[in-house]
Design a protein around this motif. Structure first.
Motif, PDB file in Angstrom:
ATOM      1  N   TYR A 246       0.840  -1.210   0.000  1.00 18.43           N
ATOM      2  CA  TYR A 246       0.000   0.000   0.000  1.00 18.43           C
ATOM      3  C   TYR A 246       0.866   1.247   0.000  1.00 18.43           C
ATOM      4  N   TYR A 247       1.989   1.157   0.686  1.00 22.15           N
ATOM      5  CA  TYR A 247       2.849   2.346   0.794  1.00 22.15           C
ATOM      6  C   TYR A 247       3.531   2.641  -0.536  1.00 22.15           C
ATOM      7  N   ARG A 248       3.735   1.600  -1.334  1.00 22.83           N
ATOM      8  CA  ARG A 248       4.380   1.848  -2.639  1.00 22.83           C
ATOM      9  C   ARG A 248       3.361   2.457  -3.601  1.00 22.83           C
ATOM     10  N   GLU A 249       2.087   2.108  -3.403  1.00 21.41           N
ATOM     11  CA  GLU A 249       1.076   2.525  -4.404  1.00 21.41           C
ATOM     12  C   GLU A 249       0.234   3.722  -3.983  1.00 21.41           C
ATOM     13  N   GLU A 250       0.195   4.037  -2.708  1.00 22.42           N
ATOM     14  CA  GLU A 250      -0.704   5.093  -2.238  1.00 22.42           C
ATOM     15  C   GLU A 250       0.084   6.255  -1.634  1.00 22.42           C
ATOM     16  N   PRO A 251       0.288   7.344  -2.408  1.00 19.85           N
ATOM     17  CA  PRO A 251       1.134   8.452  -1.917  1.00 19.85           C
ATOM     18  C   PRO A 251       0.545   9.155  -0.695  1.00 19.85           C
ATOM     19  N   ARG A 252      -0.738   8.956  -0.415  1.00 26.81           N
ATOM     20  CA  ARG A 252      -1.326   9.623   0.760  1.00 26.81           C
ATOM     21  C   ARG A 252      -0.963   8.889   2.056  1.00 26.81           C
ATOM     22  N   PHE A 253      -0.467   7.654   1.923  1.00 27.66           N
ATOM     23  CA  PHE A 253      -0.012   6.906   3.113  1.00 27.66           C
ATOM     24  C   PHE A 253       1.446   7.291   3.376  1.00 27.66           C
ATOM     25  N   LEU A 254       1.676   7.948   4.524  1.00 28.48           N
ATOM     26  CA  LEU A 254       3.027   8.453   4.795  1.00 28.48           C
ATOM     27  C   LEU A 254       3.990   7.295   5.074  1.00 28.48           C
TER      28      LEU A 254
END
Ligand code: SF4
Length: 442
Positions: A246-254
Motif C-alpha cells: 500500500y505504501y508503494r502505491e498510495e502516496p497519501r499513506f506516509l
C-alpha cells in the motif's frame, strides 16, 4: 439569586448546564478519550471554559508508569488547592487502575471515572444519558489540521513490563466502517493528517480472527480527499508483509513507521515476553527500507529492565548503530504491580538505568541529525500548524510525527494556510528542527 438561576443555560435534559475544564494527560489514545468526553458533554449542553469559570475540572489521567501516575495525582492536588470548592473529576487510566485505593486516599477527587466508555462521563456527572456522538465531529486537541483516530482498544500482547492490558483490557478492534466514516467526517471538516492509533495497530482485527490492517487501509484509500495517513504503534511481531504494498502505491499513506522494539538483547526480549530478536528486527527494518522508498522509522526502547546486564546494553548500543533509526525514544523501566515483571529480581539501580537512557539518547543525536541533513536542499511538503511570527510558521513534514519528533520552521514570503500543506526547500537544520523557505507553493 433566583434571576441568575433562571438565566442559567439548561441542558437537553432540562438540568442546569455546567461548565467544565478538561486537562488531558498521557498518550494519543487517551487524548481521543478526552475528546470523546468533551463531545459527549457538549452534546449534553455543557460548555468548556477556563479553569476559574469551570464547575467541574476533569483530569484525564495516565497510569502507564510511576512518573505519569505522580503527574496525574499532583494535578488533582494542585487543582484542589487552587479551587477547593470546585468538583474535581479524575478520569482515565489512573481512575480505572486504582479506583478502590483512590476512593480512600484521594478525597480531593470528587468523582472517579475509569476508561472504556468516555461518553458515559455524561451520566457520571449527572448530566443525563449520553447520546451517540459522531466521533468525526468531536472537539480535537491535536495541532491544526491533524487528528488521532483510535482503531483499537486494549492489547493481547502482555509484554511483561506493561500495565496497559490491566487497565485497557483485551484487544478490541473497531468496525472498519466506523473508522472509515470517522476518517471521512474528519477530512470533510478540513483535517489533513489522520494518525491511526491503538496500543498495537498492527494487530488490528486479530481479535476477530484475522489481520485486517491492510483491509482497513484499502478502505481508507477509497476516500477521494487529499490527506496524509500516519500509522503509529506498530508491534514488530504483527506487521503483515502486504502492508508495504500500500505504501508503494498510495502516496497519501506516509512512509513513516513507528515500531516500538523495546530492546535488542535476546535475553531481555524473552524476559519482556516479546518474540523478536535483533536479527529479526534488523531484517524487518531492511525490508521496510527496501520495499518503501524514503521510509522514516521511529522506535522506542526500554532500559533498566530487571536482569539487564552491561552486555545486554552493549547489544542494544550495537543494534542502534547498525539500524540507524531516524527517531528514537527511550524509557527507564518502571516496576508496575500486577505486571509479570513485577516479581522479577536483579533490579537495575535507577541511576544506572538513567545513565543507560542518557547514553542511548546521546548516541542517537548524531544518527538523527545525519538523516535530517540529507534533506537539506530538497523540496519537502509541510503540514502548517500555526504562525509564530510574521511569515514564520511551525509545521511538520511526513517524517515528523506529532509531539515526539522535531518540527519544521517555515519562512514564507506569502501567507500560508494553517492546517494545510505547503511546499518549500530545506535550507538548514537546527538540532532536530528543519528550516524551510517557501514561496507558498502547494
Ligand atoms: S504491545 Fe506491549 S507495551 Fe504495548 S500496550 Fe501492549 S502490552 Fe503494553
Amino acid at each position: 439569586m433566583l434571576s441568575c438561576v433562571l438565566n442559567a443555560k439548561r441542558s437537553r435534559s432540562g438540568r442546569i448546564a455546567n461548565h467544565y475544564f478538561l486537562d488531558p494527560f498521557g498518550c494519543a489514545k487517551n487524548q481521543v478519550d478526552a475528546e470523546s468526553m468533551m463531545a459527549a458533554l457538549n452534546e449534553a449542553g455543557w460548555q468548556t471554559s477556563e479553569c476559574a469559570e469551570a464547575d467541574y475540572i476533569i483530569i484525564n489521567s495516565c497510569a502507564f508508569i510511576e512518573s505519569a501516575k505522580r503527574e496525574s495525582i499532583n494535578a488533582v492536588l494542585n487543582y484542589h488547592r487552587q479551587y477547593p470548592y470546585k468538583k474535581i473529576v479524575l478520569a482515565g487510566c489512573l481512575a480505572q487502575r486504582y479506583k478502590h485505593e483512590l476512593e480512600k486516599i484521594l478525597p480531593e477527587a470528587t468523582i472517579l471515572f475509569g476508561t472504556g466508555n468516555p461518553e458515559q462521563i455524561v451520566t457520571a456527572l449527572g448530566a443525563g444519558a449520553p447520546s451517540h456522538i459522531d466521533k468525526g465531529n468531536r472537539p480535537l486537541l491535536s495541532s491544526l489540521g491533524s487528528a488521532y483516530v483510535k482503531i483499537t482498544e486494549g492489547c493481547n500482547n502482555h509484554c511483561s513490563f506493561c500495565a496497559i492490558p490491566l487497565i485497557r483490557g483485551k484487544l478490541c478492534s473497531r468496525p472498519i466502517d466506523d473508522i472509515v466514516s470517522e476518517c471521512q467526517t474528519l477530512l470533510e471538516r478540513g483535517i489533513y493528517e489522520l494518525c491511526l492509533v491503538g496500543q498495537d495497530t498492527a494487530s488490528f482485527g486479530m481479535d476477530r480472527g484475522k489481520q485486517e490492517l491492510p483491509i482497513l487501509l484499502e478502505k481508507i484509500a477509497t476516500l477521494p480527499h487529499k490527506f496524509w495517513l500516519r500509522l503509529l504503534y506498530l508491534h514488530p511481531d504483527h506487521i503483515p508483509d502486504s502492508l508495504f504494498l500500500y505504501y508503494r502505491e498510495e502516496p497519501r499513506f506516509l512512509p513513516y513507521f513507528d515500531i516500538p522494539l523495546q530492546h535488542a538483547s535476546g535475553t531481555m526480549l524473552d524476559s519482556m515476553n516479546r518474540h523478536g530478536t535483533s536479527t529479526s528486527y534488523i531484517q524487518l527494518i531492511e525490508k521496510i527500507r527496501t520495499q518503501v522508498p524514503n521510509a522514516v522509522i521511529r522506535s522506542t526502547f526500554l532500559v533498566g529492565f530487571p536482569g539487564e546486564t552491561e552486555r545486554d546494553f552493549r547489544t542494544l548500543l550495537r543494534f542502534q548503530k547498525t539500524v540507524s533509526l531516524d527517531w528514537l525514544g527511550c524509557f527507564c523501566y518502571s516496576r508496575e504491580e500486577g505486571t509479570p515483571a513485577y516479581c522479577l529480581s536483579h533490579h537495575v539501580p535507577k541511576q544506572l538505568a538513567l545513565k543507560r537512557k542518557q547514553m542511548l539518547e546521546e548516541k542517537q543525536v548524531a544518527i538523527t541529525v545525519s538523516h535530517l541533513d540529507q534533506l537539506i536542499g530538497t523540496t519537502v511538503a509541510v503540514l502548517i500548524e500555526r504562525e509564530i511570527d510574521k511569515g514564520i510558521y511551525i509545521g511538520r513534514t511526513y517524517g515528523q510525527a506529532p509531539e515526539v519528533d522535531g518540527f519544521t520552521i517555515v519562512h514564507s514570503i506569502v501567507p500560508l494556510a494553517c492546517g494545510s500543506v505547503s511546499h518549500g526547500i530545506v535550507q538548514s537544520r537546527e538540532k532536530y528542527n528543519l528550516h524551510v523557505y517557501s514561496n507558498g507553493g502547494k
